[in-house]
Scaffold this motif. Structure first.
Motif, PDB file in Angstrom:
ATOM      1  N   ARG A  15       0.892  -1.116  -0.005  1.00 25.73           N
ATOM      2  CA  ARG A  15       0.067   0.016  -0.089  1.00 25.73           C
ATOM      3  C   ARG A  15       1.012   1.314  -0.076  1.00 25.73           C
ATOM      4  O   ARG A  15       1.868   1.347   0.668  1.00 25.73           O
ATOM      5  CB  ARG A  15      -0.945  -0.008   1.178  1.00 25.73           C
ATOM      6  N   ALA A  16       0.565   2.123  -0.870  1.00 24.72           N
ATOM      7  CA  ALA A  16       1.132   3.507  -1.013  1.00 24.72           C
ATOM      8  C   ALA A  16       0.423   4.514  -0.312  1.00 24.72           C
ATOM      9  O   ALA A  16      -0.986   4.480  -0.499  1.00 24.72           O
ATOM     10  CB  ALA A  16       1.481   4.073  -2.230  1.00 24.72           C
ATOM     11  N   VAL A  17       0.484   5.109   0.759  1.00 29.08           N
ATOM     12  CA  VAL A  17      -0.258   6.023   1.632  1.00 29.08           C
ATOM     13  C   VAL A  17      -0.594   7.271   0.909  1.00 29.08           C
ATOM     14  O   VAL A  17       0.230   8.152   0.396  1.00 29.08           O
ATOM     15  CB  VAL A  17       0.290   6.458   3.011  1.00 29.08           C
ATOM     16  N   SER A  18      -1.993   7.333   0.801  1.00 23.50           N
ATOM     17  CA  SER A  18      -2.510   8.686   0.037  1.00 23.50           C
ATOM     18  C   SER A  18      -3.136   9.755   1.198  1.00 23.50           C
ATOM     19  O   SER A  18      -3.114  10.886   0.641  1.00 23.50           O
ATOM     20  CB  SER A  18      -3.628   8.256  -0.967  1.00 23.50           C
ATOM     21  N   ASN A  19      -3.310   9.127   2.212  1.00 17.51           N
ATOM     22  CA  ASN A  19      -4.091  10.130   3.262  1.00 17.51           C
ATOM     23  C   ASN A  19      -3.987   9.531   4.434  1.00 17.51           C
ATOM     24  O   ASN A  19      -3.642   8.400   4.861  1.00 17.51           O
ATOM     25  CB  ASN A  19      -5.640  10.122   2.732  1.00 17.51           C
ATOM     26  N   PRO A  20      -4.025  10.339   5.564  1.00 19.89           N
ATOM     27  CA  PRO A  20      -3.994   9.939   7.018  1.00 19.89           C
ATOM     28  C   PRO A  20      -5.150   8.985   7.182  1.00 19.89           C
ATOM     29  O   PRO A  20      -6.414   9.557   6.899  1.00 19.89           O
ATOM     30  CB  PRO A  20      -3.934  10.958   7.881  1.00 19.89           C
ATOM     31  N   VAL A  21      -5.492   8.113   8.285  1.00 16.31           N
ATOM     32  CA  VAL A  21      -6.546   7.428   8.582  1.00 16.31           C
ATOM     33  C   VAL A  21      -7.142   8.176   9.535  1.00 16.31           C
ATOM     34  O   VAL A  21      -6.353   8.755  10.675  1.00 16.31           O
ATOM     35  CB  VAL A  21      -6.017   5.976   9.215  1.00 16.31           C
ATOM     36  N   GLY A  22      -8.434   8.318   9.873  1.00 13.44           N
ATOM     37  CA  GLY A  22      -9.139   9.400  10.400  1.00 13.44           C
ATOM     38  C   GLY A  22     -10.234   9.973   9.883  1.00 13.44           C
ATOM     39  O   GLY A  22     -10.631   9.897   8.920  1.00 13.44           O
ATOM     40  N   PRO A  23     -10.397  11.402  10.365  1.00 13.87           N
ATOM     41  CA  PRO A  23     -11.334  12.337  10.002  1.00 13.87           C
ATOM     42  C   PRO A  23     -11.015  12.703   8.560  1.00 13.87           C
ATOM     43  O   PRO A  23      -9.771  13.035   7.951  1.00 13.87           O
ATOM     44  CB  PRO A  23     -10.963  13.508  10.816  1.00 13.87           C
ATOM     45  N   ARG A  24     -12.106  12.725   7.572  1.00 13.56           N
ATOM     46  CA  ARG A  24     -11.933  12.745   5.970  1.00 13.56           C
ATOM     47  C   ARG A  24     -11.646  14.305   5.768  1.00 13.56           C
ATOM     48  O   ARG A  24     -12.467  15.121   5.829  1.00 13.56           O
ATOM     49  CB  ARG A  24     -13.042  12.257   5.504  1.00 13.56           C
ATOM     50  N   ASP A  25     -10.273  14.582   5.314  1.00 10.09           N
ATOM     51  CA  ASP A  25      -9.880  15.819   4.798  1.00 10.09           C
ATOM     52  C   ASP A  25      -9.311  15.677   3.662  1.00 10.09           C
ATOM     53  O   ASP A  25      -8.113  15.433   3.558  1.00 10.09           O
ATOM     54  CB  ASP A  25      -9.036  16.401   5.875  1.00 10.09           C
ATOM     55  N   ARG A  26     -10.474  15.945   2.479  1.00  7.41           N
ATOM     56  CA  ARG A  26      -9.882  15.753   1.238  1.00  7.41           C
ATOM     57  C   ARG A  26      -8.756  16.674   0.625  1.00  7.41           C
ATOM     58  O   ARG A  26      -7.757  16.205  -0.055  1.00  7.41           O
ATOM     59  CB  ARG A  26     -11.141  15.935   0.023  1.00  7.41           C
ATOM     60  N   ALA A  27      -8.557  17.793   1.529  1.00 13.80           N
ATOM     61  CA  ALA A  27      -7.377  18.710   0.913  1.00 13.80           C
ATOM     62  C   ALA A  27      -6.093  18.158   1.493  1.00 13.80           C
ATOM     63  O   ALA A  27      -5.266  18.628   0.823  1.00 13.80           O
ATOM     64  CB  ALA A  27      -7.611  20.210   1.747  1.00 13.80           C
ATOM     65  N   ALA A  28      -6.218  17.072   2.279  1.00 17.12           N
ATOM     66  CA  ALA A  28      -4.825  16.723   2.903  1.00 17.12           C
ATOM     67  C   ALA A  28      -4.610  15.412   2.035  1.00 17.12           C
ATOM     68  O   ALA A  28      -3.416  14.843   2.371  1.00 17.12           O
ATOM     69  CB  ALA A  28      -4.989  16.243   4.319  1.00 17.12           C
ATOM     70  N   TRP A  29      -5.221  14.996   1.226  1.00 11.68           N
ATOM     71  CA  TRP A  29      -5.381  13.644   0.490  1.00 11.68           C
ATOM     72  C   TRP A  29      -4.189  14.045  -0.634  1.00 11.68           C
ATOM     73  O   TRP A  29      -4.053  15.072  -1.168  1.00 11.68           O
ATOM     74  CB  TRP A  29      -6.400  13.256  -0.379  1.00 11.68           C
TER      75      TRP A  29
END
Length: 266
Positions: free
Chosen positions: A221-235
């Motif tokens: 797996r290549a990490v695209s975003n932190p696990v937790g609250p969905r913040d599309r700006a951080a993806w």
């Protein structure tokens, strides 16, 4: 050696194909363009042209999102290969996913390492994190209900070889049917599986199909975003897809260096 790589969507498939085609030829963006498309019932395999002194066939399949779609696509491809007399030696679940961060693990019972955006995780264990039952005292895995399994372990020697080649971390990759959307749920997952580094939706489905066919399995797996609250700006999906292409190239080189007989019984 014949390897089946299963992704969820076409963008992941294309990144894997690009990296596999580039292995041994230079950066992923310099990959040759020769890719064969092979029809299966309900699916299409993408096969980069074999390269190198020891031919290595890598077929890539975009099977759909979630563990059920992943299992169906993987089982179809594995069965077709076996019936043709050319079975696969390895099944790989690959794609982008969420990474557990310091924020997610801060309140967990046993905080551990984290997987930042842009990094790569190779699975020590492929875990069905939400397969079970809710009870008045909390979640109970299906194994504690007296049936099924919630974990598959890839061959340790292969995990080490691929992680080293990709510059990746090793850890548990959790399969969920519902993507985590809160810090509380992220912390609960890590508390239950302190070795968790990444979350995705397909690995366990691929692993179940592979186990039914007696084929070793791996998850990348290549990490695209932190696990937790969905913040599309951080993806950072583009960055993660580039990292996935690099990991695909590393997978191919690791397999060339470590033939199946050196790890299939690990």
């Amino acid at each position: 050696m014949r390897v089946l790589v299963v992704t969820a969507v076409a963008a992941e498939r294309d990144a894997v194909v690009r990296g596999a085609a580039a292995a041994g030829t230079g950066p992923a963006e310099e990959a040759p363009g020769r890719v064969a498309e092979l029809a299966l019932p309900g699916y299409v395999l993408h096969r980069p042209a074999p390269a190198g002194p020891q031919p290595l066939v890598i077929d890539v399949l975009a099977a759909g999102v979630g563990p059920a779609a992943a299992a169906a696509g993987t089982a179809t491809a594995l069965a077709a290969a076996a019936l043709s007399g050319s079975p696969y030696d390895l099944a790989v679940s690959a794609g982008i996913g969420g990474g557990f961060t310091a924020t997610a693990t801060a309140t967990a019972a046993a905080p551990g390492r984290t997987a930042p955006v842009g990094s790569v995780v190779v699975s020590d264990a492929i875990v069905a994190a939400d397969l079970g039952a809710e009870t008045p005292t909390g979640f109970v895995p299906v194994t504690e209900l007296g049936f099924g399994t919630v974990e598959h372990r890839p061959p340790a020697a292969l995990v080490r070889a691929v992680a080293e080649a990709a510059g990746a971390q090793r850890g548990d990759v959790l399969t969920v049917s519902t993507v985590t959307g809160s810090a509380e749920r992220a912390a609960a997952l890590v508390a239950a599986r302190p070795g968790a580094l990444a979350e995705a939706m397909e690995g366990f489905g691929v692993a179940e199909a592979a186990a039914a066919h007696g084929v070793p399995v791996l998850e990348i797996r290549a990490v695209s975003n932190p696990v937790g609250p969905r913040d599309r700006a951080a993806w950072r999906i583009g960055d993660a897809l580039e990292a996935l292409a690099g990991a695909s190239a590393a997978l191919r080189e690791a397999l060339r260096a470590a033939p199946a007989e050196t790890w299939s019984s690990s």
